[in-house]
Design an enzyme around this catalytic site. Structure first.
Site, short mmCIF file in Angstrom:
data_model
loop_
_atom_site.label_atom_id
_atom_site.label_comp_id
_atom_site.label_asym_id
_atom_site.label_seq_id
_atom_site.Cartn_x
_atom_site.Cartn_y
_atom_site.Cartn_z
CB CYS A 98 -17.16 -7.91 43.16
SG CYS A 98 -16.31 -6.48 43.73
CD GLU B 145 -13.64 -5.43 41.31
OE1 GLU B 145 -13.32 -4.26 41.49
OE2 GLU B 145 -14.65 -5.96 41.78
N1 LIG Z 1 -17.45 -8.21 39.72
C1 LIG Z 1 -18.20 -7.20 39.99
O1 LIG Z 1 -17.82 -6.35 40.76
C2 LIG Z 1 -19.49 -7.01 39.33
C3 LIG Z 1 -20.06 -8.02 38.56
N2 LIG Z 1 -21.22 -7.81 37.91
C4 LIG Z 1 -21.78 -8.88 37.07
O2 LIG Z 1 -22.22 -8.34 35.83
C5 LIG Z 1 -23.57 -8.68 35.57
C6 LIG Z 1 -24.22 -7.59 34.75
O3 LIG Z 1 -24.04 -6.36 35.39
P1 LIG Z 1 -23.45 -5.08 34.72
O4 LIG Z 1 -23.02 -4.20 35.80
O5 LIG Z 1 -24.41 -4.48 33.77
O6 LIG Z 1 -22.11 -5.55 33.99
P2 LIG Z 1 -21.74 -5.65 32.46
O7 LIG Z 1 -20.42 -6.29 32.39
O8 LIG Z 1 -22.83 -6.25 31.67
O9 LIG Z 1 -21.60 -4.12 31.98
C7 LIG Z 1 -20.63 -3.24 32.51
C8 LIG Z 1 -20.29 -2.18 31.46
O10 LIG Z 1 -19.58 -2.77 30.38
C9 LIG Z 1 -20.26 -2.57 29.16
N3 LIG Z 1 -20.12 -3.81 28.40
C10 LIG Z 1 -20.53 -5.05 28.81
N4 LIG Z 1 -20.24 -5.97 27.86
C11 LIG Z 1 -19.62 -5.31 26.86
C12 LIG Z 1 -19.08 -5.72 25.59
N5 LIG Z 1 -19.14 -6.99 25.20
N6 LIG Z 1 -18.54 -4.78 24.80
C13 LIG Z 1 -18.49 -3.50 25.20
N7 LIG Z 1 -18.99 -3.04 26.36
C14 LIG Z 1 -19.55 -3.94 27.19
C15 LIG Z 1 -21.69 -2.25 29.55
O11 LIG Z 1 -22.34 -1.45 28.58
C16 LIG Z 1 -21.49 -1.50 30.84
O12 LIG Z 1 -21.15 -0.16 30.58
C17 LIG Z 1 -24.14 -8.94 36.95
O13 LIG Z 1 -25.27 -9.75 36.94
C18 LIG Z 1 -22.98 -9.56 37.64
O14 LIG Z 1 -22.93 -10.93 37.37
C19 LIG Z 1 -21.84 -6.59 38.01
C20 LIG Z 1 -21.34 -5.58 38.78
C21 LIG Z 1 -20.12 -5.71 39.53
O1 LIG Z 2 -16.99 -4.52 49.22
C1 LIG Z 2 -16.73 -3.39 48.80
O2 LIG Z 2 -16.67 -2.41 49.54
C2 LIG Z 2 -16.43 -3.16 47.35
C3 LIG Z 2 -16.97 -4.25 46.51
C4 LIG Z 2 -16.66 -4.05 45.09
O3 LIG Z 2 -15.60 -3.62 44.74
C5 LIG Z 2 -17.66 -4.37 44.12
O4 LIG Z 2 -18.68 -4.93 44.48
O5 LIG Z 2 -17.46 -4.03 42.94
#
Ligand SMILES: NC(=O)C1=CN([C@@H]2O[C@H](COP(=O)(O)OP(=O)(O)OC[C@H]3O[C@@H](n4cnc5c(N)ncnc54)[C@H](O)[C@@H]3O)[C@@H](O)[C@H]2O)C=CC1
Ligand SMILES: O=C(O)CCC(=O)C(=O)O
Length: 535
Positions: free
Chosen positions: A307, A270
């Site tokens: 998200c 996601e």
């Molecule tokens: N769609 C969503 O629900 C979310 C989106 N984000 C987005 O992600 C950005 C960074 O936040 P993070 O939570 O740190 O997400 P991230 O994607 O950087 O990291 C999430 C996990 O994946 C691992 N990971 C990331 N890239 C990897 C790779 N190339 N190879 C192996 N493992 C990898 C990281 O070590 C961490 O455990 C935010 O600024 C935002 O844009 C963050 C949280 C939720």
């Molecule tokens: O809006 C929510 O309760 C969940 C949102 C979500 O799944 C996320 O930010 O990763």
């Protein structure tokens, strides 16, 4: 370890029943102050991946053979042990994430409720989902065999904890709950932003594993900051599926690793969604100010780190939209700054907002109050539909409390904006009866784009239930066929097996004659009542 000891942090990774420590370590950062938090946590690497995967593979045949009742009792026990961590868990999560205690208390209830919902779903046959087709020996021209289907767990699953929901989408979050419910051992790659929260919850799961007499490899927690750790987990041949919530770049990197293995495996990632909100004309005319208040509440909740955050508002230009914009701009200006989860996320938010502000056809309407270190100042921008359709940057996710209003000249332009959207987790329509014709025109387009369509609500706050879809076409997720929230999430980690003409004594209990597990079953295409003895 006793219940008391479970609240002491050691900085260890949890390899089945063993604690792993070593010289290489990292620390959590308190995002409100920018200072490092004790203790130091072990940096696991590829060597530990091999050990965790071996344990998980060993546990798999035993764990997937557990009865629905045994698995459900295990999930219930995890929920109870998380609750028993009490305030220690909430206090540590608050320090590691900057999220308020009230939010985290609610999130803990969502997490334990989710585990218990999966327990009840497994008890109700939601993992096995048996289907039986009776033999038709007299059928011409060819007889039909006796065919019986049930589902089994895919195998060991790797779950990447998300930064923004340190409980509900992390170590014991929805991906872990659904994989364990499916009968799959789980290795969690803990998010490096909240390792203490992860260890506390990990120890609660481990205690439930011991209490249930399950093999130790049913659960491991590997901590670490390196991409090599996550990459090695996804590449390990013993891993059969991956659950991920995070950035588009991270999710896609893991999809590439999974697809290039000798045996490719599914990654349920996601990733990225801007959650368009359509304010249809009669609704906007009737309640522009109330819509603005609801919108800004949803936008700024949790520093916008959802998200499901409403990152795009689409409406027809005119006096009603001007009223909405004025009220929303006032509310955003009055909104305080809030600490973001990590320095990296705060930095990315700052860059995203600056990139929008630099766009020649985008006007900044308002921003919220100044904040301290790693703070998010809410921001509101406006542009017109023609600019949005021309410039791809305007549809990029800015993770945090920033949103862009799009002024459309007419219905055709609104429909064009809808058609140009990437895949989304949600799409929202605010409407009155007079808007139904336009809504009906938009709906087929929005069905193509989003996993969940809402009317007269706000997308933040996902209900954990049977009918929820928290998923959607790329880039919302890497696989639009399922959901990461709600009981349907279990399907990601199951596969069907069909038994043709096997003697009853060799059949698994879920599809034996006499239905010894008392599961609801589809018999010859018809739901059979519990206790049904045919065929
Ligand atoms: N769609 C969503 O629900 C979310 C989106 N984000 C987005 O992600 C950005 C960074 O936040 P993070 O939570 O740190 O997400 P991230 O994607 O950087 O990291 C999430 C996990 O994946 C691992 N990971 C990331 N890239 C990897 C790779 N190339 N190879 C192996 N493992 C990898 C990281 O070590 C961490 O455990 C935010 O600024 C935002 O844009 C963050 C949280 C939720
Ligand atoms: O809006 C929510 O309760 C969940 C949102 C979500 O799944 C996320 O930010 O990763």
């Amino acid at each position: 370890m006793s219940a008391m000891d479970m609240t002491n942090l050691t900085g260890a990774a949890l390899l089945g029943s063993r604690d792993l420590t070593g010289a290489a370590t990292f620390q959590a950062i308190d995002p409100a102050t920018g200072t490092a938090l004790e203790p130091a946590f072990f940096e696991a690497g590829p060597a530990e991946v091999g050990q965790a995967a071996a344990l998980a593979a060993q546990a798999y045949p035993l764990y997937r053979a557990t009865t629905p009742e045994a698995r459900a009792a295990f999930l219930d026990a995890i929920a109870g042990k998380i609750e028993a961590l009490g305030d220690t868990l909430i206090a540590r999560a608050a320090r590691e994430t900057g999220l308020p205690v009230a939010r985290l208390t609610g999130e803990r209830a969502r997490t334990t409720g989710q585990l218990r919902l999966f327990a009840s779903w497994v008890r109700a046959g939601g993992a096995d989902e048996p289907r039986l087709d009776s033999a038709l020996p007299e059928r011409t021209p060819l007889p039909r065999a006796d065919l019986r289907l049930r589902h089994i767990g895919l195998g060991p699953v790797v779950v990447f904890g998300a930064s923004n929901f340190p409980l509900a989408f992390s170590v014991a979050g929805g991906d872990t709950a659904s994989a364990l419910a499916a009968g799959c051992p789980v290795i969690v790659k803990g998010h490096p932003a909240h390792p203490g929260t992860s260890e506390l919850v990990g120890r609660a799961i481990r205690a439930a594993v011991v209490e249930a007499g399950l093999p130790e490899g049913v659960f491991s927690l590997l901590t670490g900051t390196s991409n090599e750790l996550g990459g090695a987990l996804v590449a390990d041949p013993r891993i059969k599926a991956v659950g991920f919530t995070g950035s588009r770049g991270g999710g896609l990197a893991l999809c590439r690793i999974a697809a290039s293995r000798p045996e490719p495996i599914p990654v349920f990632a996601e990733m990225s969604s801007i959650n368009p909100v359509f304010l249809l004309p009669a609704a906007l005319e009737a309640r522009a100010e109330a819509l603005a208040a609801g919108f800004v509440g949803s936008l700024t909740m949790g520093a916008g780190q959802f998200c499901t955050n409403p990152g795009l508002v689409i409406a027809m230009a005119g006096p009603a939209l001007d009223r909405f914009i004025a009220a929303a701009a006032t509310a955003v200006s009055a909104a305080p700054a809030a600490t973001m989860l990590t320095p990296g996320i705060a930095g990315a938010y700052g860059k995203g907002v600056a990139a929008l502000a630099e766009q020649p056809e985008v006007t900044e309407l308002a921003h919220g109050g100044e904040g301290g270190v790693n703070a998010c100042r809410p921001a509101l921008f406006v542009t017109d539909a023609a600019a949005f359709l021309r410039e791809p940057l305007l549809s990029h996710e800015v993770f945090g409390a920033s949103s862009l209003v799009i002024r459309c000249a007419d219905e055709a332009e609104m429909a064009a904006v809808a058609a140009a959207l990437e895949g989304q987790l949600t799409a929202t329509l605010h409407l009155e009866a007079a808007d139904h014709a336009l809504a009906a025109r938009l709906l087929p387009v929005l069905e193509d784009k989003a996993g969940r369509i809402l009317a007269n609500g706000w997308p933040t706050g996902v209900e954990v239930c049977h009918a929820m879809v928290h998923g959607g076409p790329f880039p919302a997720t890497s696989d639009p066929r399922s959901t990461s929230v709600g009981t349907l999430a279990i399907r990601r980690f199951l596969r069907p097996v069909c038994y043709q003409d096997l003697p009853d004594a060799l059949l698994p209990a879920a599809v034996q004659a006499g239905n010894p597990l008392g599961l609801p079953r589809l018999v010859d295409g018809t739901p059979a009542s519990i206790g049904e003895t045919r065929p």
